[in-house]
Design a protein around this motif. Structure first.
Motif, PDB file in Angstrom:
ATOM      1  N   VAL A  32       0.636  -1.219  -0.141  1.00  0.00           N
ATOM      2  CA  VAL A  32       0.037   0.131   0.008  1.00  0.00           C
ATOM      3  C   VAL A  32       0.952   1.277  -0.085  1.00  0.00           C
ATOM      4  O   VAL A  32       0.501   2.265  -0.760  1.00  0.00           O
ATOM      5  CB  VAL A  32      -0.903   0.094   1.166  1.00  0.00           C
ATOM      6  N   PHE A  33       1.955   1.278   0.886  1.00  0.00           N
ATOM      7  CA  PHE A  33       2.927   2.391   0.785  1.00  0.00           C
ATOM      8  C   PHE A  33       3.416   2.578  -0.505  1.00  0.00           C
ATOM      9  O   PHE A  33       3.459   3.794  -1.029  1.00  0.00           O
ATOM     10  CB  PHE A  33       3.947   2.251   1.883  1.00  0.00           C
ATOM     11  N   THR A  34       3.958   1.572  -1.311  1.00  0.00           N
ATOM     12  CA  THR A  34       4.351   1.638  -2.438  1.00  0.00           C
ATOM     13  C   THR A  34       3.328   2.339  -3.464  1.00  0.00           C
ATOM     14  O   THR A  34       3.724   3.045  -4.344  1.00  0.00           O
ATOM     15  CB  THR A  34       5.058   0.308  -3.052  1.00  0.00           C
ATOM     16  N   TRP A  35       2.103   1.592  -3.551  1.00  0.00           N
ATOM     17  CA  TRP A  35       1.075   2.275  -4.417  1.00  0.00           C
ATOM     18  C   TRP A  35       0.683   3.674  -4.126  1.00  0.00           C
ATOM     19  O   TRP A  35       0.755   4.463  -4.899  1.00  0.00           O
ATOM     20  CB  TRP A  35       0.003   1.624  -4.094  1.00  0.00           C
ATOM     21  N   TRP A  36       1.022   4.169  -2.793  1.00  0.00           N
ATOM     22  CA  TRP A  36       0.681   5.530  -2.348  1.00  0.00           C
ATOM     23  C   TRP A  36       1.798   6.426  -3.057  1.00  0.00           C
ATOM     24  O   TRP A  36       1.552   7.492  -3.497  1.00  0.00           O
ATOM     25  CB  TRP A  36       0.814   5.858  -0.921  1.00  0.00           C
ATOM     26  N   GLU A  37       3.112   6.230  -2.901  1.00  0.00           N
ATOM     27  CA  GLU A  37       4.060   6.778  -3.357  1.00  0.00           C
ATOM     28  C   GLU A  37       4.225   6.626  -4.906  1.00  0.00           C
ATOM     29  O   GLU A  37       4.345   7.867  -5.431  1.00  0.00           O
ATOM     30  CB  GLU A  37       5.565   6.110  -2.822  1.00  0.00           C
ATOM     31  N   LEU A  38       3.985   5.822  -5.698  1.00  0.00           N
ATOM     32  CA  LEU A  38       4.214   5.634  -7.009  1.00  0.00           C
ATOM     33  C   LEU A  38       3.021   5.811  -7.696  1.00  0.00           C
ATOM     34  O   LEU A  38       3.105   6.153  -9.126  1.00  0.00           O
ATOM     35  CB  LEU A  38       4.973   4.166  -7.293  1.00  0.00           C
TER      36      LEU A  38
END
Length: 443
Positions: free
Chosen positions: A153-159
C-alpha cells in the motif's frame, strides 16, 4: 510523488550495455561454479558472531536518535498541516520518502537493525507505557503478511496515488498509521508488532540482517559477518511476499521511466479508458495500480517457478510453499541492491531539499539554519561514477543471493541434488540482473 526519482538514462556508457550485462552474468555463473566445486558444507545456517559489551555511550546515542526520530515524526505531521503545499518546500515528503523509506533501511543494511530502537511509534509506545506484554503467537500465525500489505500500500501511495506527494495527505496518513501502530502494540506488543504489523519494521528487520551487528538469542549484541543474519530470519508466512513486494515495487518504478512503458503500454491504456468516459486522473491511477500489481505478481510468479523447478530438479519430497519460505532470505540482498542502485541518487540529491525545507517547516518565512532556499548541488558525483556504483550494487546483491541460496540448498537438498536444485535459482538471478541493468540504462 513530486520528488524526482534517482535514476536517469545512461546513454553514454563507456562500453555497450551488452558487455556490462555479459560481464555481470559471467560473475554470477563463475560464483555458482566456484560454490559448486569448493563449498560442500553449509557455513551460514548456524548462529555465529562474537558477543561484545555495548559501549557506555551507545545507550545515550540510542536515546538521542529516539528523540530525534519522534521529533521528525512530529515535524512531518505539523508541517503537513501547517507548511507549504509545495512538496519541494515542505520537509514532510523528504522525511517520509527519503528518510523513512530509504535512509533507515540503507543504514540498517550497513550497521544492523537499529530501527527497533528508534522507530518513532515504538518510542511513543514506550513513553506511553503501551504494549508491555508480548504475544508472539500472533506473529507466528499471521507472519509477515500484514507488513507485506503495508509495504504494498505504501508503494502504491508513493508511485501511483495522485496525492502521494501532497504534504497534507502525508500528515493525515501518518496520524492514522501512528494510531494503528499504537493499537497493535497495545494488543500484541513486542516483536510480533515490529515485524508483523509495522511494514517499515519488517523492512528494516530484513535489511538489518545483512549488517554486521545483530543480537543473539539471549538479546546480546554480537559481531558477525555480512549476510550471516539472513539465514536466521524467522521463517514465518509471508516472508517471501515481503521480499517480492520490495523487488517488484522498485522494478515497477524503474519501468515507468522507460519510454516503451509510457508510450506503448500505459499511455494507450489511459487513452482508451479516457475515451470511454473515465476521468483522466482516474484512468491514470487505474492503469498505475494494474501495472504495479502486475509487476509484483510477475516477480512473485518468477520466484515461485524457480522454487518449483528446484523441487523437481532436487527430487525432494517437500512442498513448493515451504521452499518459497526457506529460500526467501536469498531475495533480501537483491531487494537491497535494487533499492540502493535505483534510489541512492535520490538520497544524495533530493535529500538536499530537506536541508532547505527544515529551516522553515511551517512556511512562516523562517531560516533557522541559514539554509532556506539552498540550491541542490548536482555536481557531487559524476554520471559515470553513479553508473559504476549502481552496477557494483546490482552484481553484489545477486552474488549474495547466489551464495545464500547455495548454502541453504546444502541443508535442504543433500548431496548432488543441492547443486541441481540451484539451476533454477541461478536462472532467476540472471534474469533479475538483466532486468535491473536494463532498467538502470533505459530510464
Amino acid at each position: 510523488m513530486t520528488l524526482a526519482h534517482g535514476i536517469g538514462g545512461r546513454l553514454d556508457l563507456p562500453i555497450p550495455l551488452l558487455y556490462f550485462t555479459l560481464a555481470a552474468i559471467t560473475v554470477l555463473v563463475v560464483t555458482f561454479a566456484m560454490l559448486s566445486t569448493r563449498w560442500h558444507e553449509p557455513r551460514l545456517q548456524a548462529p555465529t558472531g562474537r558477543v561484545f559489551d555495548a559501549p557506555p555511550w551507545l545507550g545515550l546515542v540510542g536515546g538521542i536518535f529516539s528523540v530525534v526520530s519522534l521529533a521528525l515524526l512530529a515535524v512531518m505531521v505539523l508541517s503537513g498541516f501547517l507548511g507549504s503545499e509545495d512538496a519541494l518546500e515542505n520537509p514532510a515528503p523528504v522525511i517520509v520518502y527519503v528518510g523513512l523509506w530509504l535512509v533507515l533501511p540503507f543504514m540498517s543494511a550497513l550497521v544492523g537493525d537499529f530501527y527497533q530502537v528508534i522507530a518513532p511509534w515504538q518510542v511513543l509506545a514506550r513513553w506511553l507505557k503501551i504494549g508491555g506484554v508480548s504475544r508472539p503467537g500472533v506473529g507466528a500465525r499471521l507472519g509477515y503478511w500484514p507488513a507485506a500489505m503495508v509495504l504494498l500500500v505504501f508503494t502504491w501511495w508513493e508511485l501511483v496515488s495522485p496525492v502521494g506527494g501532497v504534504p497534507l495527505w502525508l500528515a493525515v496518513i501518518a496520524l492514522v498509521y501512528t494510531l494503528c501502530m499504537l493499537v497493535t502494540t497495545g494488543l500484541w506488543g513486542g516483536e510480533a508488532h515490529l515485524t508483523t504489523w509495522d511494514g517499515f519494521g519488517a523492512y528494516n528487520h530484513l535489511m538489518g540482517a545483512i549488517g554486521p551487528i545483530g543480537r543473539s538469542g539471549d538479546g546480546e549484541l554480537v559481531r558477525r559477518g555480512w549476510l550471516r543474519g539472513l539465514p536466521l530470519v524467522a521463517e514465518r508466512p509471508g516472508l517471501d511476499v515481503v521480499a517480492v513486494v520490495l523487488i517488484g515495487g522498485v522494478t515497477y518504478d524503474g519501468l515507468t521511466g522507460i519510454p516503451f512503458w509510457r508510450n506503448q503500454l500505459a499511455g494507450p491504456l489511459e487513452d482508451t479508458l479516457s475515451s470511454l468516459g473515465l476521468d483522466w486522473k482516474v484512468a491514470e491511477m487505474g492503469v498505475g495500480t494494474f501495472g504495479l500489481l502486475a509487476v509484483v505478481l510477475m516477480v512473485g510468479w518468477a520466484y515461485h517457478v524457480a522454487c518449483a523447478f528446484s523441487v523437481i530438479l532436487s527430487k525432494a519430497d517437500t512442498g513448493v510453499s515451504r521452499v518459497r519460505i526457506r529460500f526467501a532470505h536469498t531475495l533480501v540482498p537483491i531487494a537491497f541492491a535494487y533499492a540502493f542502485a535505483h534510489y541512492f541518487t535520490l538520497v544524495l540529491y533530493e535529500g538536499q531539499f530537506f536541508l532547505s525545507a527544515i529551516g522553515d517547516p511551517f512556511d512562516l518565512g523562517w531560516d533557522l539554519f541559514g539554509l532556506t532556499g539552498r540550491a541542490v548541488d548536482y555536481t557531487l558525483i559524476s554520471p559515470n561514477v553513479v553508473w559504476y556504483i549502481q552496477l557494483i550494487a546490482v552484481i553484489a546483491g545477486h552474488v549474495g543471493g547466489v551464495i545464500l541460496a547455495h548454502d541453504r540448498a546444502l541443508v535442504d537438498f543433500p548431496g548432488v541434488n543441492a547443486i541441481r536444485s540451484q539451476y533454477a535459482m541461478l536462472a532467476l538471478m540472471v534474469v533479475l540482473t538483466m532486468l535491473a541493468l536494463f532498467i538502470l540504462t533505459s530510464g
